[in-house]
Design a protein around this motif. Structure first.
Motif, PDB file in Angstrom:
ATOM      1  N   UNK A   1       0.845  -1.202   0.000  1.00  0.00           N
ATOM      2  CA  UNK A   1       0.000   0.000   0.000  1.00  0.00           C
ATOM      3  C   UNK A   1       0.879   1.251   0.000  1.00  0.00           C
ATOM      4  N   UNK A   2       0.571   2.174  -0.894  1.00  0.00           N
ATOM      5  CA  UNK A   2       1.309   3.433  -0.950  1.00  0.00           C
ATOM      6  C   UNK A   2       1.124   4.199   0.348  1.00  0.00           C
ATOM      7  N   UNK A   3       2.224   4.691   0.915  1.00  0.00           N
ATOM      8  CA  UNK A   3       2.123   5.424   2.168  1.00  0.00           C
ATOM      9  C   UNK A   3       1.480   6.782   1.937  1.00  0.00           C
ATOM     10  N   UNK A   4       0.998   7.379   3.025  1.00  0.00           N
ATOM     11  CA  UNK A   4       0.374   8.687   2.906  1.00  0.00           C
ATOM     12  C   UNK A   4       1.380   9.712   2.383  1.00  0.00           C
ATOM     13  N   UNK A   5       2.607   9.637   2.859  1.00  0.00           N
ATOM     14  CA  UNK A   5       3.638  10.564   2.392  1.00  0.00           C
ATOM     15  C   UNK A   5       3.905  10.368   0.899  1.00  0.00           C
ATOM     16  N   UNK A   6       3.974   9.113   0.467  1.00  0.00           N
ATOM     17  CA  UNK A   6       4.257   8.832  -0.942  1.00  0.00           C
ATOM     18  C   UNK A   6       3.179   9.360  -1.879  1.00  0.00           C
ATOM     19  N   UNK A   7       1.944   9.479  -1.382  1.00  0.00           N
ATOM     20  CA  UNK A   7       0.873  10.017  -2.213  1.00  0.00           C
ATOM     21  C   UNK A   7       1.161  11.435  -2.686  1.00  0.00           C
ATOM     22  N   UNK A   8       2.059  12.133  -1.977  1.00  0.00           N
ATOM     23  CA  UNK A   8       2.392  13.516  -2.323  1.00  0.00           C
ATOM     24  C   UNK A   8       3.499  13.605  -3.378  1.00  0.00           C
ATOM     25  N   UNK A   9       4.007  12.467  -3.813  1.00  0.00           N
ATOM     26  CA  UNK A   9       5.131  12.465  -4.746  1.00  0.00           C
ATOM     27  C   UNK A   9       4.842  11.557  -5.944  1.00  0.00           C
ATOM     28  N   UNK A  10       3.652  11.699  -6.493  1.00  0.00           N
ATOM     29  CA  UNK A  10       3.249  10.941  -7.664  1.00  0.00           C
ATOM     30  C   UNK A  10       3.403  11.808  -8.913  1.00  0.00           C
ATOM     31  N   UNK A  11       3.164  11.201 -10.071  1.00  0.00           N
ATOM     32  CA  UNK A  11       3.275  11.947 -11.317  1.00  0.00           C
ATOM     33  C   UNK A  11       2.185  13.009 -11.443  1.00  0.00           C
ATOM     34  N   UNK A  12       1.023  12.737 -10.859  1.00  0.00           N
ATOM     35  CA  UNK A  12      -0.086  13.686 -10.892  1.00  0.00           C
ATOM     36  C   UNK A  12      -0.458  14.077  -9.461  1.00  0.00           C
ATOM     37  N   UNK A  13      -1.147  15.206  -9.274  1.00  0.00           N
ATOM     38  CA  UNK A  13      -1.492  15.638  -7.918  1.00  0.00           C
ATOM     39  C   UNK A  13      -2.346  14.609  -7.182  1.00  0.00           C
ATOM     40  N   UNK A  14      -2.106  14.508  -5.903  1.00  0.00           N
ATOM     41  CA  UNK A  14      -2.876  13.666  -4.993  1.00  0.00           C
ATOM     42  C   UNK A  14      -4.182  14.400  -4.692  1.00  0.00           C
ATOM     43  N   UNK A  15      -5.304  13.816  -5.123  1.00  0.00           N
ATOM     44  CA  UNK A  15      -6.618  14.437  -4.912  1.00  0.00           C
ATOM     45  C   UNK A  15      -7.230  13.885  -3.630  1.00  0.00           C
TER      46      UNK A  15
END
Length: 260
Positions: A1-15
């Motif tokens: 599972x992607x961590x909460x922090x990692x959600x902020x460093x994706x190719x597209x914005x974390x919605x």
């Protein structure tokens, strides 16, 4: 599972959708979102109180108890931490951390006005000392309350909060594209904005935004939809199409079964 922090460093914005109760959170989970935030406005309004007066503390805690049972990351909007005392704020956040809350939003305003950035920096530092893994999203309210509303002023406050240990910077308000670009170029942490009326999520991503929050938009839209549904009936129209009673009941029964 992607961590909460990692959600902020994706190719597209974390919605990030913001819920105000279990029912809205369950709907967002069913729609496939990996994380859910809370909205202080939605929570306060649903209890008959205006936003920003430290009235959402108990309800936010109670909702966090429920939402952290869901198979998604949870981040909570804690206004200004509900106290001027950094230790009391950190105590509150530590309780949320023990529940499994992954992040908090904490703002640098009180009663509709900016406070000295030293005040929020002290709270952030104390939270990070107590809860090093908590994702602290520092909300900078210059544009939101139209006080010292310039990119330079926001960047200066953001730098103080980053030095204190913040993990992200939240700049609410309807911002011009060029202001957003300048902010993301100057701020080293992931920058979060509210959904913008004139810019799509992909467009915000091209400007350097890492996280887009719905804020109270779903709550306000739900209220408008409720009035509209009854208005149709009053005016002789057809019944509004909506998720069935049985589907929503099934979600709640599954949620309560999982709790037991």
């Amino acid at each position: 599972m992607t961590s909460f922090r990692e959600l902020h460093f994706q190719d597209s914005p974390f919605l990030l959708p913001n819920a105000w109760d279990v029912g809205s959170a369950l709907a967002f989970v069913a729609a496939g979102y990996p994380a859910i935030g809370t909205t202080s406005f939605g929570i306060a309004s649903s209890t008959g109180m205006p936003d920003g007066g430290r009235t959402s503390k108990a309800v936010t805690s109670a909702l966090a108890v429920q939402l952290t049972r869901l198979p998604v990351h949870v981040t909570t909007d804690i206004e200004d931490g509900y106290s001027d005392d950094p230790v009391e704020v950190a105590d509150y956040v530590a309780d949320l951390s023990r529940l499994g809350v992954a992040g908090v939003n904490i703002e640098d305003s009180r009663d509709g006005h900016l406070v000295d950035p030293v005040i929020l920096a002290a709270k952030i530092s104390e939270i990070k000392n107590r809860c090093p893994n908590m994702f602290i999203n520092a909300r900078v309210d210059n544009f939101w309350f139209s006080e010292d509303a310039s990119v330079d002023a926001v960047v200066q406050r953001s730098s103080s909060y980053a030095s204190a240990g913040a993990d992200g910077i939240f700049v609410p308000g309807a911002l011009a594209a060029e202001d957003i670009r300048q902010l993301t170029m100057a701020i080293t942490l992931p920058v979060n904005v509210l959904a913008q009326p004139a810019l799509s999520v992909p467009e915000l991503g091209l400007l350097g935004i890492r996280r887009v929050s719905s804020g109270s938009l779903p709550y306000r839209a739900a209220i408008d939809a409720a009035v509209g549904a009854i208005g149709l009936l009053r005016d002789g129209g057809a019944t509004t199409v909506a998720t069935s009673y049985w589907e929503m009941q099934e979600r709640l029964e599954a949620f309560n079964k999982a709790v037991k």
